[in-house]
Motif scaffolding. Structure first.
Motif, short mmCIF file in Angstrom:
data_model
loop_
_atom_site.label_atom_id
_atom_site.label_comp_id
_atom_site.label_asym_id
_atom_site.label_seq_id
_atom_site.Cartn_x
_atom_site.Cartn_y
_atom_site.Cartn_z
N GLY A 22 1.08 -1.51 -0.05
CA GLY A 22 0.24 0.07 -0.21
C GLY A 22 0.81 1.73 0.08
N LYS A 23 2.09 1.16 -0.80
CA LYS A 23 2.42 2.28 -0.60
C LYS A 23 3.07 2.91 -2.28
CE LYS A 23 5.74 1.37 3.40
NZ LYS A 23 6.81 0.85 4.52
N ILE A 24 3.45 4.68 -1.73
CA ILE A 24 4.18 4.80 -3.19
C ILE A 24 5.47 4.43 -3.67
CG2 ILE A 24 4.49 6.28 -5.16
CD1 ILE A 24 1.55 7.94 -4.01
N ALA A 25 5.74 3.26 -5.06
CA ALA A 25 6.86 3.38 -5.11
C ALA A 25 8.06 3.87 -5.64
CB ALA A 25 7.41 1.99 -5.18
N GLY A 26 6.85 4.78 -6.14
CA GLY A 26 7.78 6.26 -7.54
C GLY A 26 6.40 6.62 -7.76
N PHE A 27 6.77 8.03 -8.72
CA PHE A 27 6.30 8.80 -9.37
C PHE A 27 6.63 10.25 -10.28
CE2 PHE A 27 7.49 11.88 -5.35
CZ PHE A 27 7.31 12.54 -6.20
N GLY A 28 5.84 9.46 -11.35
CA GLY A 28 6.47 11.44 -12.39
C GLY A 28 6.03 12.25 -12.63
N ALA A 29 5.40 13.55 -13.59
CA ALA A 29 4.49 14.29 -13.65
C ALA A 29 4.88 14.20 -14.82
CB ALA A 29 4.97 15.43 -12.57
N CYS A 30 3.78 14.94 -15.54
CA CYS A 30 3.84 15.49 -17.45
C CYS A 30 2.83 16.55 -17.64
CB CYS A 30 3.07 14.85 -18.60
SG CYS A 30 3.49 15.57 -19.92
N ALA A 31 3.43 17.98 -17.52
CA ALA A 31 3.11 19.02 -17.31
C ALA A 31 2.78 19.19 -19.09
CB ALA A 31 3.46 20.08 -16.70
N ILE A 32 1.29 19.77 -19.48
CA ILE A 32 0.84 20.46 -20.49
C ILE A 32 0.74 21.68 -20.72
CG2 ILE A 32 -0.54 19.87 -22.25
CD1 ILE A 32 -1.53 17.40 -21.89
N ARG A 33 1.38 22.28 -22.35
CA ARG A 33 1.61 23.43 -21.89
C ARG A 33 1.01 23.98 -23.18
NH1 ARG A 33 7.67 23.51 -18.30
NH2 ARG A 33 6.41 22.95 -16.13
N ASN A 34 0.46 24.94 -23.20
CA ASN A 34 0.80 26.26 -24.61
C ASN A 34 2.07 26.33 -25.42
OD1 ASN A 34 -0.78 26.28 -26.90
ND2 ASN A 34 -1.74 28.18 -26.46
N LEU A 35 2.36 26.46 -25.92
CA LEU A 35 3.89 26.95 -26.40
C LEU A 35 4.13 27.53 -27.52
CD1 LEU A 35 6.25 24.81 -23.91
CD2 LEU A 35 5.28 26.49 -23.80
N PHE A 36 4.84 28.63 -27.59
CA PHE A 36 4.79 29.00 -29.50
C PHE A 36 6.34 27.84 -30.02
CE2 PHE A 36 3.68 33.12 -27.53
CZ PHE A 36 2.81 33.47 -29.22
#
Length: 374
Positions: free
Chosen positions: A66-80
């Protein structure tokens, strides 16, 4: 008994995971001459969610304990990109809990989940950065694996710490013909127009809107945090925001190594030579970030004077950060100023179906990566 394959569940994090995510963040540190813990107090989940228009926090959950072994994130942005507003993903925050390091080969399943997520997001490509000193991770990402996207090196990115509270010493002829002041609400339309005009000349410059600055899309950032430099006719020459983000993400200084360890006993003398003083180990770094900055026609004289003004007016913190890609024509101005800096390697990240888009990128365009959104 679950197999190793079925034991780990990949899914989206929830607000209830915040404390565990924060714990994993704070048990890892950036090694090197300056040892830092990058943390997101008091609410790590909320903090991650502020990094883009859409943010996915992916956790690997150990169903056996019942533990988190790891994580990562993805942020979506509006870029030129190529001068056109484009949806781009930024991959960041990858962490593995200390008790799971090098014990369970689950990387392929994490990328499989990311691939599934990618198919619903409609992004043109992804970008990411890895600290220059982190050679093991660079080697792992750059090695071709069938279950991973391609990580294509895209130049180096350097973050500079510049001392504040400095007297205005510039002898530039521009001093007599320009003004420098804090932005007001009346400036908003021209401010956004200037950022669009200059930003579309850069690859991956954020598309800033009036609504975003008025509605709190960027926490603790508003029009009043921008500074503008104008000529005698009121034309904008340079703009940038001094963004203090300490309310939701922080750097905790652990200690010094290498030549910084030798310098630290003399830290009070460093400002005499134009450098920021070295903070005490155990402290949370007090700084702001020069964000969403642009200079008309990439003029080095304007940029140099703009930095002089910013250092002069920013006295509430001992230094400010500014990041610049090695392709930026104004990077040499930062190199000439007394500074402390660290480098990262920037990558384009893409799956095979995104290769055609990658081939269309104008290589001659300068690259911009927003330091306040790393």
């Amino acid at each position: 008994m679950p197999t190793q394959h079925s034991r780990f569940l990949f899914e989206q994090a929830t607000a209830q995971d915040s404390d565990e995510i924060l714990h994993i963040l704070e048990e890892a540190s950036f090694k090197g001459h300056i040892a830092l813990i990058y943390t997101r107090r008091p609410d790590a989940y909320w903090s991650f969610k502020q990094e883009g228009d859409e943010v996915d926090i992916i956790v690997a959950r150990d169903t056996q304990y019942g533990k988190i072994a790891g994580f990562g994130a993805c942020a979506i942005r509006n870029l030129f990109v190529n001068g056109i507003p484009t949806r781009v993903g930024y991959l960041f925050g990858l962490r593995v809990a200390r008790t799971y390091l090098k014990k369970f080969p689950i990387l392929h399943r994490g990328y499989a989940y990311l691939r599934t997520l990618h198919q619903t997001k409609h992004v043109a490509c992804y970008i990411t950065t890895i600290l220059e000193e982190n050679l093991d991770v660079q080697a792992m990402l750059e090695k071709h694996r069938v279950f991973m996207p391609t990580y294509q090196p895209f130049g180096k990115y350097e973050i500079f710490a510049l001392r504040t509270g400095r007297p205005l010493k510039s002898r530039s002829a521009l001093l007599a013909s320009c003004s420098f002041r804090q932005a007001t609400m009346a400036d908003l339309p021209l401010l956004v127009a200037f950022l669009h005009e200059q930003g579309r000349q850069m690859q991956f410059f954020p598309v800033i809107t009036e609504t975003a600055l008025l509605s709190g899309v960027f926490p603790d950032l508003g029009v009043k945090d921008f500074w503008v430099m104008q000529d005698a006719h009121g034309e904008f020459l340079a703009v940038g925001a001094l963004w203090d983000q300490r309310s939701y993400k922080q750097y905790l200084l652990q200690g010094y190594g290498g030549y910084f360890r030798c310098l630290y006993p003399f830290t009070k003398l460093l400002p005499l030579f134009g450098f920021p003083a070295l903070p005490a180990p155990g402290s949370i770094l007090a700084f702001c970030t020069l964000s969403f900055w642009a200079v008309k026609d990439q003029n080095p004289e304007i940029f140099s004077l703009f930095l002089e003004y910013l250092a002069y007016v920013t006295g509430s913190v001992p230094f400010f950060l500014i990041g610049v890609h090695e392709s930026h024509p104004l990077g040499f101005i930062l190199q000439k100023r007394p500074h402390i800096s660290y480098r990262s390697k920037m990558y384009l990240v893409f799956w095979e179906e995104q290769q055609e888009f990658i081939n269309t990128l104008r290589q001659e365009d300068r690259r911009y990566l927003e330091c306040g959104l790393l």
